[in-house]
Design an enzyme around this catalytic site. Sequence first.
Site, mmCIF file in Angstrom:
data_model
loop_
_atom_site.group_PDB
_atom_site.id
_atom_site.type_symbol
_atom_site.label_atom_id
_atom_site.label_comp_id
_atom_site.label_asym_id
_atom_site.label_seq_id
_atom_site.Cartn_x
_atom_site.Cartn_y
_atom_site.Cartn_z
ATOM 1 N N ARG A 172 26.616 13.069 -53.779
ATOM 2 C CA ARG A 172 25.765 14.167 -54.234
ATOM 3 C C ARG A 172 24.553 14.267 -53.323
ATOM 4 O O ARG A 172 23.950 13.250 -52.948
ATOM 5 C CB ARG A 172 25.288 13.939 -55.682
ATOM 6 C CG ARG A 172 26.325 14.221 -56.742
ATOM 7 C CD ARG A 172 26.696 15.716 -56.840
ATOM 8 N NE ARG A 172 27.725 15.985 -57.832
ATOM 9 C CZ ARG A 172 29.030 16.053 -57.587
ATOM 10 N NH1 ARG A 172 29.490 15.869 -56.365
ATOM 11 N NH2 ARG A 172 29.888 16.331 -58.550
ATOM 12 N N GLU A 182 22.222 22.631 -52.521
ATOM 13 C CA GLU A 182 23.387 23.371 -51.997
ATOM 14 C C GLU A 182 23.867 24.435 -52.990
ATOM 15 O O GLU A 182 24.657 25.316 -52.633
ATOM 16 C CB GLU A 182 24.538 22.389 -51.703
ATOM 17 C CG GLU A 182 25.134 21.775 -52.975
ATOM 18 C CD GLU A 182 26.256 20.774 -52.713
ATOM 19 O OE1 GLU A 182 26.097 19.894 -51.860
ATOM 20 O OE2 GLU A 182 27.296 20.885 -53.401
ATOM 21 N N HIS A 207 30.868 20.806 -48.997
ATOM 22 C CA HIS A 207 31.307 20.171 -50.241
ATOM 23 C C HIS A 207 32.809 20.402 -50.461
ATOM 24 O O HIS A 207 33.221 21.019 -51.452
ATOM 25 C CB HIS A 207 30.496 20.695 -51.436
ATOM 26 C CG HIS A 207 30.533 19.759 -52.617
ATOM 27 N ND1 HIS A 207 29.482 19.601 -53.477
ATOM 28 C CD2 HIS A 207 31.497 18.918 -53.077
ATOM 29 C CE1 HIS A 207 29.800 18.721 -54.417
ATOM 30 N NE2 HIS A 207 31.031 18.279 -54.187
HETATM 31 P P1 NAD Z 1 32.900 6.146 -60.353
HETATM 32 O O1 NAD Z 1 32.256 6.417 -61.654
HETATM 33 O O2 NAD Z 1 34.295 5.596 -60.336
HETATM 34 O O3 NAD Z 1 31.985 5.154 -59.495
HETATM 35 C C1 NAD Z 1 30.594 5.221 -59.441
HETATM 36 C C2 NAD Z 1 30.068 3.816 -59.153
HETATM 37 O O4 NAD Z 1 28.642 3.916 -58.994
HETATM 38 C C3 NAD Z 1 30.337 2.822 -60.304
HETATM 39 O O5 NAD Z 1 30.910 1.640 -59.802
HETATM 40 C C4 NAD Z 1 28.944 2.577 -60.880
HETATM 41 O O6 NAD Z 1 28.795 1.254 -61.381
HETATM 42 C C5 NAD Z 1 28.070 2.798 -59.653
HETATM 43 N N1 NAD Z 1 26.673 3.035 -60.001
HETATM 44 C C6 NAD Z 1 26.161 3.659 -61.090
HETATM 45 N N2 NAD Z 1 24.819 3.654 -61.045
HETATM 46 C C7 NAD Z 1 24.477 3.015 -59.906
HETATM 47 C C8 NAD Z 1 23.228 2.687 -59.300
HETATM 48 N N3 NAD Z 1 22.080 3.013 -59.891
HETATM 49 N N4 NAD Z 1 23.250 2.029 -58.124
HETATM 50 C C9 NAD Z 1 24.426 1.683 -57.542
HETATM 51 N N5 NAD Z 1 25.635 1.957 -58.070
HETATM 52 C C10 NAD Z 1 25.654 2.622 -59.230
HETATM 53 O O7 NAD Z 1 32.814 7.520 -59.543
HETATM 54 P P2 NAD Z 1 33.709 7.965 -58.288
HETATM 55 O O8 NAD Z 1 34.930 8.656 -58.778
HETATM 56 O O9 NAD Z 1 33.860 6.831 -57.342
HETATM 57 O O10 NAD Z 1 32.763 9.103 -57.665
HETATM 58 C C11 NAD Z 1 31.480 8.787 -57.152
HETATM 59 C C12 NAD Z 1 30.671 10.076 -56.974
HETATM 60 O O11 NAD Z 1 31.257 10.849 -55.935
HETATM 61 C C13 NAD Z 1 30.711 11.009 -58.201
HETATM 62 O O12 NAD Z 1 29.708 10.688 -59.140
HETATM 63 C C14 NAD Z 1 30.528 12.372 -57.626
HETATM 64 O O13 NAD Z 1 29.169 12.767 -57.730
HETATM 65 C C15 NAD Z 1 30.917 12.213 -56.147
HETATM 66 N N6 NAD Z 1 32.080 13.043 -55.778
HETATM 67 C C16 NAD Z 1 31.946 13.923 -54.734
HETATM 68 C C17 NAD Z 1 33.042 14.686 -54.349
HETATM 69 C C18 NAD Z 1 33.003 15.644 -53.180
HETATM 70 O O14 NAD Z 1 33.840 16.550 -53.092
HETATM 71 N N7 NAD Z 1 32.083 15.504 -52.254
HETATM 72 C C19 NAD Z 1 34.253 14.582 -55.058
HETATM 73 C C20 NAD Z 1 34.323 13.664 -56.090
HETATM 74 C C21 NAD Z 1 33.228 12.898 -56.453
#
Ligand code: NAD
Length: 328
Positions: free
Chosen positions: A232, A261, A293
């Site tokens: 994000r 964005e 994105h």
């Molecule tokens: P997920 O929930 O499986 O993993 C997120 C991880 O972040 C978890 O392990 C959690 O413990 C950790 N976390 C939470 N708070 C934290 C903090 N303060 N410091 C460090 N780590 C922390 O999510 P995911 O499926 O791996 O996706 C991650 C992110 O990617 C999503 O939240 C989303 O915003 C983003 N995303 C972007 C796209 C894109 O098209 N660019 C697509 C999918 C997801």
Amino acid sequence: MKIAAYETRADELGYFKEMAESLKIEIVHINEILCEQNADKAEGCLGVTVLGHSIVSAEVLDRLKELGVVCLSTRTIGYNHIDTEYAQKIGIRVSNSNYEPSGVADFTMMLMLMSIRHYKQALFRGNINDYSINGLQGRELKNLTVGVLGSGKIGSTVIDYLKGFGSRVLVYDAYPNEQVRQKAQYVDLETIYQECDIITLHTPLLSDTYHMINRESICKMKDGVVLINCARGELMDVEAVIEGIETQKIGAVGLDVIENEEGIYHQNLSTEIVSNRQMAYLRQFPNVTMTQHIAFYTDAAVRSMVASGVSGLIDFITTGACKYEVRY
Ligand code: NAD
């Protein structure tokens, strides 16, 4: 049973049709971003599904509640565009999407490789028949230490890929998990900043991750650090990143997302005035690669986004439970 789908894209329609036929439900398509003004179009629907451009505020949730909507799904993994605390308070159940992390993880690796192999400059030069190679010497992933911030589904897949490339991988997560611990070393943020050549972000956007990459953290990083963000935009303070590039503290940046964005990405604005100076300024640097994105955007992911968006609502309505429920 009737549900409403906002922000439906043409490439989703076939998958929605499949779901409607197999579940024997009616899906009303509203090709608009959900807001207070058009929430009424969900009248008669028990559930509403949106994509990430709809800002689902308390006011929108109140209107949906008045209309009899009991659940909301976002066909995205991130759910920071929904006031989940308020939804929980007024009893609207919320679920997010579930799709394989490989599409975003692939894209992350692509941005890493493009950044360390100066692909943007090579592409630009080729377009004007400049085939010189000065300044294009790259680095190899097997010789680099990569820091992965967030070891959830996407971060963990990126770790697997990096292991295949032979990189040394250091991981930081506020909530380390045992499976990841078997394959990579968890360290604190200070160690990530001190030792990593590349840092890639995979945490959700939360109040404690907002601007986690800022002046102070960049200052602690290695000279020439490469930053990758496929999570994000708001995880990074863009002004601090710009300063880091100008001072050459930062060696390269790969961004699939950027702060502010909304209203720009996923639109054709080629004949419009786009008022986002930071975005335009960042884009002109030779060592900054930006995409609109699209890390999530694969055939497999879109099918799963629609399937989980619809089935999440049907599960809430018919069984009262959904395995992808988001709780505040
Ligand atoms: P997920 O929930 O499986 O993993 C997120 C991880 O972040 C978890 O392990 C959690 O413990 C950790 N976390 C939470 N708070 C934290 C903090 N303060 N410091 C460090 N780590 C922390 O999510 P995911 O499926 O791996 O996706 C991650 C992110 O990617 C999503 O939240 C989303 O915003 C983003 N995303 C972007 C796209 C894109 O098209 N660019 C697509 C999918 C997801």
